[in-house]
Design a protein around this motif. Structure first.
Motif: not given
Length: 590
Positions: A497-524
């Motif tokens: 596992v190179l990077g992870q984050n236990d978090t949450g997000f709120s959505c508004d019911g639309t078909a849009s995407t919602f951002r969920v971010m890592f704590k630190e950038p993961v090099e690829i």
């Protein structure tokens, strides 16, 4: 050099009174000769206690000539003051360059004999000689013994410094820190370090609006000595050097004080040279010190460069000695940044070190309460939610700086779902610069994708090195809802596992995407297989269909292309595949 020899007879009975009076014909025929020193002028005296008297002043009164010193008759022996010429050379003028004159009737020789200094003469006797009055000089001339027929040699000036300087720049450069023609002196510095520096009002007024107002404005000073206790002598000399010759003389030890002087006297060209010097010498170990000075002197461009250097070399910058010397406002300006390249627990450790130093400066005991007090707003800028629960428990939780209530709320944030609100920022820092990019792998959105604790997974690779900072995920089909989510990037071959984050997000019911971010950038890295993984807990959501196996992002500014290749991830994947499912978006920096 042409020489003119004039032979004349002089009566042996020439009376002293006549010689004292000085015949007008004799005086009018004197030729002024510049001192034979290497520069044709008196060396500057930077001592604040130098005597303003000049060796030429006494002799000038005797010879009736302004600012000139008599020269011994080249043929005169010891009884006629033959030792005067060495005395003149060893006792230079402080304010005005001595000029030699050769006059008939032996007046010059007499004047010089009044200033004669034997090799054993003390400096006090020399000072007494240079400060003699015109009456003393007249008496010296009157006391000269009569002599038989004399032969005097008339010479043109042996050294004309103006003639040796072919340009205005050379002539002004010659006058720098030089008593020649000076009409003002500055007493620069404090205490025993005060230096008396000669200058020329015209040269200063031409180069500085502040000096122009000082000498020529409505409240112009008439003083010939001006005290500057807040300026370092070396910095003031660097300022004058630039005003007189356009030459820049700055170094690591003087650049900040020179910048202060250039700011104070409104010389923007020298300011620019100082800032450029600082830019070239900016390093991680001096970035914080220069940042403090840049903010003090209102140099936004330099401050920006310092902050960028701190972003790139955060660990080295925080480890430098100068870090604990910065002021609170500078510390706040740094901790506010989203681009620091260091884990939050180490930022907290650096803030504690600064607080200990600040408490000592304020003469406070370094107790946890006092550390919290001096940190002030800076403490709220530490992003404790970005730490792991182990990092928080071993450091901040035991520091005593946080209140019991803050510690409890943060532990709850780490351990329970849904996560309670905390007073500290939970937005990840991204140590990358440039523009954020993203790609979308689905061309259509559909409804009802369910979750039962199984992770949605998709395998991918790229053609160039990038840094993934987060995913875009679909939200609920039932209106505004909160989701709990764990996101990961896993190295396929090693299952690391190179990077992870236990978090949450709120959505508004639309078909849009919602951002969920890592704590630190993961090099690829290019041509390496990775798995993007998202485990959601919440109601049914939208999902993507008509997925693409290859998606290319082209940078609008450079045209650089980043190509993603998606593949099926074997094992439990909650149904997500190349064709349809979750994880529609990857957010990254190149």
């Amino acid at each position: 050099m042409r020489c003119c020899v004039c032979l004349f007879q002089q009566s042996l009975q020439c009376s002293p009174s006549k010689m004292a009076a000085g015949e007008s014909n004799s005086r009018s025929s004197c030729l002024n000769l510049s001192n034979s020193g290497p520069l044709g002028n008196a060396p500057p005296s930077n001592s604040a206690h130098s005597s303003p008297a000049s060796s030429g002043g006494a002799v000038a009164a005797a010879g009736g000539m302004n600012r000139s010193a008599g020269n011994a008759n080249p043929r005169s022996g010891p009884e006629s003051g033959g030792g005067a010429e060495p005395a003149l050379r060893s006792t230079p003028s402080v304010h005005n360059p001595p000029r030699q004159s050769v006059c008939p009737s032996g007046a010059t020789s007499g004047a010089a004999s009044n200033m004669t200094a034997t090799p054993s003469s003390s400096s006090s006797s020399s000072s007494a000689s240079t400060a003699s009055s015109s009456a003393d000089a007249s008496a010296a001339v009157a006391s000269l013994p009569s002599s038989p027929a004399s032969v005097l040699v008339y010479r043109e000036p042996v050294y004309n410094w103006q003639a040796t300087k072919s340009t205005v720049k050379e002539r002004f450069a010659f006058l720098f820190n030089n008593e020649v023609l000076s009409d003002v002196h500055f007493l620069v510095g404090k205490g025993m370090g005060v230096q008396r520096i000669p200058a020329h009002r015209f040269a200063l007024a031409v180069g500085s609006a502040v000096f122009d107002a000082m000498f020529n404005g409505g409240m112009a000073t008439t003083s010939t000595e001006i005290e500057l206790p807040d300026v370092e002598p070396a910095a003031f000399l660097a300022l004058l050097k630039f005003l007189y010759s356009d030459e820049v003389q700055i170094g690591p030890e003087t650049v900040m004080t020179t910048l202060y002087s250039a700011k104070k006297y409104a010389v923007p060209a020298l300011e620019a040279h100082c800032v450029e010097f600082l830019k070239k010498n900016l390093r991680a170990d001096n970035a914080f010190m220069l940042l403090t000075q840049a903010r003090l002197f209102d140099e936004p461009q330099l401050a920006s460069l310092c902050l960028e250097n701190i972003d790139k070399n955060t660990a080295d910058a925080l480890a430098a000695e100068g870090f604990t010397d910065i002021d609170l406002d500078t510390l706040v300006a740094v901790l506010e940044r989203d681009t620091l390249g260091l884990r939050e627990v180490r930022l907290f450790g650096a803030a504690v070190r600064w607080a200990e130093a600040e408490a000592q400066r304020q003469q406070l005991q370094p107790t946890p309460e006092n550390k919290r007090r001096v940190l002030g707003k800076a403490l709220s800028l530490i992003r404790f939610p970005l730490m792991t629960i182990e990092e928080f428990a071993a450091g901040p939780a035991q520091s005593g700086i946080l209140t019991d209530r803050e510690v409890v709320s943060l532990f709850l944030h780490f351990t329970v779902n849904p996560k309670p609100h905390v007073e500290f920022i939970d937005r990840p820092r991204c140590c990358l610069r440039g523009k954020e990019c993203s790609i979308t792998r689905f061309s259509q959105v559909e409804s009802r994708w369910g979750y039962s604790g199984t992770s949605d997974r998709i395998r991918f690779s790229v053609n160039r090195r990038i840094f993934v900072v987060g995913f875009g995920l679909y939200g609920s089909i039932h209106g505004p809802t909160d989701y709990q989510v764990n996101i990961q990037i896993i190295h396929t071959d090693s299952n690391t596992v190179l990077g992870q984050n236990d978090t949450g997000f709120s959505c508004d019911g639309t078909a849009s995407t919602f951002r969920v971010m890592f704590k630190e950038p993961v090099e690829i890295l290019p041509s390496v297989n990775y798995i993007a993984c998202a485990t959601l807990k919440g109601p049914d959501s939208h999902y993507g269909t008509k997925g693409m196996r290859k998606v290319t992002h082209e940078a609008p500014a450079t045209g650089t292309k980043t190509c993603f290749t998606f593949c099926y991830a074997a094992g439990n994947n909650n149904g997500t595949s190349v064709e349809d499912g979750q994880i529609p978006e990857v957010i990254f920096y190149t």
